[in-house]
Design a protein around this motif. Structure first.
Motif, PDB file in Angstrom:
ATOM      1  N   ARG A 131      15.739  -1.768  48.168  1.00 31.98           N
ATOM      2  CA  ARG A 131      15.393  -0.401  47.791  1.00 31.98           C
ATOM      3  C   ARG A 131      13.936  -0.083  48.142  1.00 31.98           C
ATOM      4  O   ARG A 131      13.606   1.020  48.561  1.00 31.98           O
ATOM      5  CB  ARG A 131      15.646  -0.192  46.292  1.00 31.98           C
ATOM      6  N   GLY A 132      13.084  -1.070  47.974  1.00 33.69           N
ATOM      7  CA  GLY A 132      11.667  -0.883  48.300  1.00 33.69           C
ATOM      8  C   GLY A 132      11.471  -0.555  49.770  1.00 33.69           C
ATOM      9  O   GLY A 132      10.658   0.294  50.133  1.00 33.69           O
ATOM     10  N   ARG A 133      12.225  -1.226  50.634  1.00 30.20           N
ATOM     11  CA  ARG A 133      12.112  -0.956  52.073  1.00 30.20           C
ATOM     12  C   ARG A 133      12.541   0.464  52.389  1.00 30.20           C
ATOM     13  O   ARG A 133      11.904   1.171  53.168  1.00 30.20           O
ATOM     14  CB  ARG A 133      12.979  -1.951  52.855  1.00 30.20           C
ATOM     15  N   LYS A 134      13.643   0.881  51.776  1.00 30.45           N
ATOM     16  CA  LYS A 134      14.123   2.246  52.009  1.00 30.45           C
ATOM     17  C   LYS A 134      13.109   3.268  51.499  1.00 30.45           C
ATOM     18  O   LYS A 134      12.826   4.281  52.143  1.00 30.45           O
ATOM     19  CB  LYS A 134      15.482   2.445  51.320  1.00 30.45           C
TER      20      LYS A 134
ATOM     21  N   LEU B 253       4.954   4.281  45.960  1.00 31.39           N
ATOM     22  CA  LEU B 253       6.191   3.635  45.503  1.00 31.39           C
ATOM     23  C   LEU B 253       6.045   3.182  44.059  1.00 31.39           C
ATOM     24  O   LEU B 253       4.981   2.701  43.655  1.00 31.39           O
ATOM     25  CB  LEU B 253       6.512   2.409  46.366  1.00 31.39           C
ATOM     26  N   PRO B 254       7.110   3.300  43.271  1.00 33.92           N
ATOM     27  CA  PRO B 254       7.075   2.725  41.920  1.00 33.92           C
ATOM     28  C   PRO B 254       6.790   1.231  42.010  1.00 33.92           C
ATOM     29  O   PRO B 254       7.281   0.561  42.921  1.00 33.92           O
ATOM     30  CB  PRO B 254       8.491   2.975  41.391  1.00 33.92           C
ATOM     31  N   GLU B 255       5.993   0.718  41.071  1.00 34.95           N
ATOM     32  CA  GLU B 255       5.564  -0.684  41.155  1.00 34.95           C
ATOM     33  C   GLU B 255       6.753  -1.650  41.149  1.00 34.95           C
ATOM     34  O   GLU B 255       6.669  -2.744  41.709  1.00 34.95           O
ATOM     35  CB  GLU B 255       4.612  -1.023  40.013  1.00 34.95           C
ATOM     36  N   LEU B 256       7.856  -1.209  40.549  1.00 34.11           N
ATOM     37  CA  LEU B 256       9.059  -2.044  40.508  1.00 34.11           C
ATOM     38  C   LEU B 256       9.506  -2.436  41.916  1.00 34.11           C
ATOM     39  O   LEU B 256      10.007  -3.539  42.137  1.00 34.11           O
ATOM     40  CB  LEU B 256      10.176  -1.264  39.801  1.00 34.11           C
ATOM     41  N   TYR B 257       9.327  -1.542  42.856  1.00 35.17           N
ATOM     42  CA  TYR B 257       9.752  -1.784  44.232  1.00 35.17           C
ATOM     43  C   TYR B 257       8.576  -2.141  45.132  1.00 35.17           C
ATOM     44  O   TYR B 257       8.742  -2.795  46.155  1.00 35.17           O
ATOM     45  CB  TYR B 257      10.485  -0.557  44.777  1.00 35.17           C
ATOM     46  N   ARG B 258       7.398  -1.663  44.760  1.00 30.83           N
ATOM     47  CA  ARG B 258       6.213  -1.929  45.574  1.00 30.83           C
ATOM     48  C   ARG B 258       5.844  -3.414  45.533  1.00 30.83           C
ATOM     49  O   ARG B 258       5.525  -4.022  46.566  1.00 30.83           O
ATOM     50  CB  ARG B 258       5.042  -1.092  45.055  1.00 30.83           C
ATOM     51  N   ALA B 259       5.890  -3.992  44.350  1.00 28.78           N
ATOM     52  CA  ALA B 259       5.437  -5.381  44.196  1.00 28.78           C
ATOM     53  C   ALA B 259       6.230  -6.357  45.077  1.00 28.78           C
ATOM     54  O   ALA B 259       5.625  -7.145  45.809  1.00 28.78           O
ATOM     55  CB  ALA B 259       5.489  -5.798  42.734  1.00 28.78           C
ATOM     56  N   PRO B 260       7.581  -6.320  45.042  1.00 31.15           N
ATOM     57  CA  PRO B 260       8.294  -7.253  45.924  1.00 31.15           C
ATOM     58  C   PRO B 260       8.002  -7.019  47.397  1.00 31.15           C
ATOM     59  O   PRO B 260       7.895  -7.972  48.180  1.00 31.15           O
ATOM     60  CB  PRO B 260       9.781  -7.004  45.604  1.00 31.15           C
ATOM     61  N   LEU B 261       7.841  -5.759  47.779  1.00 28.34           N
ATOM     62  CA  LEU B 261       7.543  -5.431  49.173  1.00 28.34           C
ATOM     63  C   LEU B 261       6.201  -6.025  49.589  1.00 28.34           C
ATOM     64  O   LEU B 261       6.069  -6.629  50.660  1.00 28.34           O
ATOM     65  CB  LEU B 261       7.501  -3.905  49.308  1.00 28.34           C
ATOM     66  N   VAL B 262       5.196  -5.860  48.738  1.00 24.33           N
ATOM     67  CA  VAL B 262       3.851  -6.373  49.022  1.00 24.33           C
ATOM     68  C   VAL B 262       3.875  -7.902  49.098  1.00 24.33           C
ATOM     69  O   VAL B 262       3.321  -8.504  50.025  1.00 24.33           O
ATOM     70  CB  VAL B 262       2.858  -5.896  47.936  1.00 24.33           C
ATOM     71  N   LEU B 263       4.542  -8.519  48.130  1.00 25.29           N
ATOM     72  CA  LEU B 263       4.543  -9.983  48.075  1.00 25.29           C
ATOM     73  C   LEU B 263       5.321 -10.588  49.250  1.00 25.29           C
ATOM     74  O   LEU B 263       4.917 -11.597  49.814  1.00 25.29           O
ATOM     75  CB  LEU B 263       5.139 -10.464  46.750  1.00 25.29           C
ATOM     76  N   ARG B 264       6.418  -9.927  49.634  1.00 23.65           N
ATOM     77  CA  ARG B 264       7.242 -10.490  50.711  1.00 23.65           C
ATOM     78  C   ARG B 264       6.654 -10.206  52.093  1.00 23.65           C
ATOM     79  O   ARG B 264       6.541 -11.116  52.924  1.00 23.65           O
ATOM     80  CB  ARG B 264       8.677  -9.909  50.627  1.00 23.65           C
TER      81      ARG B 264
END
Lengths: 81, 199
Positions: free
Chosen positions: B169-172, B131-142
């Motif tokens: 978007r990260g979840r998708k 995943l692009p870090e833009l979407y990966r980071a919130p997913l990992v943190l949450r």
């Protein structure tokens, strides 16, 4: 009532309770009638739990060794050597 | 660090939290060498500000916040422009629905659980790194580090609405990446499933 597509788009937010109250109620109302979306909701729940418990937390021994030495050096010198 | 006992307390705390710190760094970065370097930088910063830690029980969280802030600053300094993903590509994807339609385990009564069971911890990590870090980071943190959504927004220094949109978007993207990864790595073969203990 909202459609399945609309409900499915908001399931994770529904679980996170980050929807506006009206939207939360709309998804809740949809789930009361739609068995397929209940399946989607259950899977979203499982996927969240899966992510929390299955993300790799392995610390390779060589990395542990280097980082532990780094910490020891911090203590010894006030900064890494 | 003012005295020997304080230094010893830091050492004990830091060693205890190494696995969690490295795991977070590894999920945020694109390479393991970068992850180790980021952990070292976080340890140094934590060491220098150890006196500001008021509640020892919160040490793990305190160090993860330090590490995440350092990672965010690194991204900014490197001037890496976030890789956007067209929303239409993923917004309609449903992993649940795809599994029902494609039925990769036709003899299973627990199709969705078997699909998840076909992933090892390392597989999950490899999917996240896609995943692009833009979407990966919130997913990992949450969802892995279990910060509240408002805290995720604060850590990423973005408005709450932006954090929510990236999480969505990260979840998708994560669901789609899991499906693609399973197909590419032949996770659906009975042999692969048996090796991973889901049969």
């Amino acid at each position: 009532m909202i459609s399945c597509a609309e409900a499915v788009k908001e399931l994770w937010e529904f679980l996170d309770q980050t929807l506006a109250p009206d939207d939360q109620a709309a998804v809740d109302e949809h789930l009361a009638f739609c068995r397929r979306c209940c399946g989607e909701l259950q899977f979203a729940r499982e996927l969240r739990a899966f992510l929390a418990t299955n993300a790799s937390r392995e610390l390779p021994s060589e990395v542990r060794g280097r980082l532990t030495q780094f910490i020891v050096d911090l203590d010894r010198n006030g900064r890494p050597s | 660090m003012t005295n020997k006992s304080e230094a010893s307390a830091f050492q004990q705390m830091a060693v205890e939290h190494l696995p969690g710190l490295f795991a977070l760094a590894r999920h945020l970065t694109d390479a393991d060498a970068d992850a180790e370097d980021l952990v070292q930088e976080a340890l140094l910063k934590a060491y220098r500000s150890f006196g500001s830690l008021e509640e020892p029980a919160a040490a793990g969280r305190w160090m993860r916040v330090i590490l995440t802030n350092l990672w965010r600053d690194r991204m900014r300094k490197r001037g890496r422009s976030p890789r956007e993903v067209p929303f239409d590509d993923v917004d309609d994807f449903s992993l649940y629905g795809t599994l029902v339609e494609e039925d990769p385990f036709p003899y299973s009564d627990t199709l969705h659980l078997d699909f998840l069971g076909s992933f090892s911890e390392e597989d999950v990590h490899m999917v996240l790194r896609r995943l692009p870090e833009l979407y990966r980071a919130p997913l990992v943190l949450r969802y892995i580090e279990e910060f509240a959504t408002k805290e995720v927004a604060r850590l990423l220094d973005v408005p709450l609405g932006t954090a929510l949109a990236r999480l969505h978007r990260g979840r998708k993207l994560f669901e789609k990446a899991m499906w693609d990864y399973a197909n590419e790595t032949n996770a659906f073969t009975s042999e692969a499933a048996a090796v991973r203990g889901c049969r």
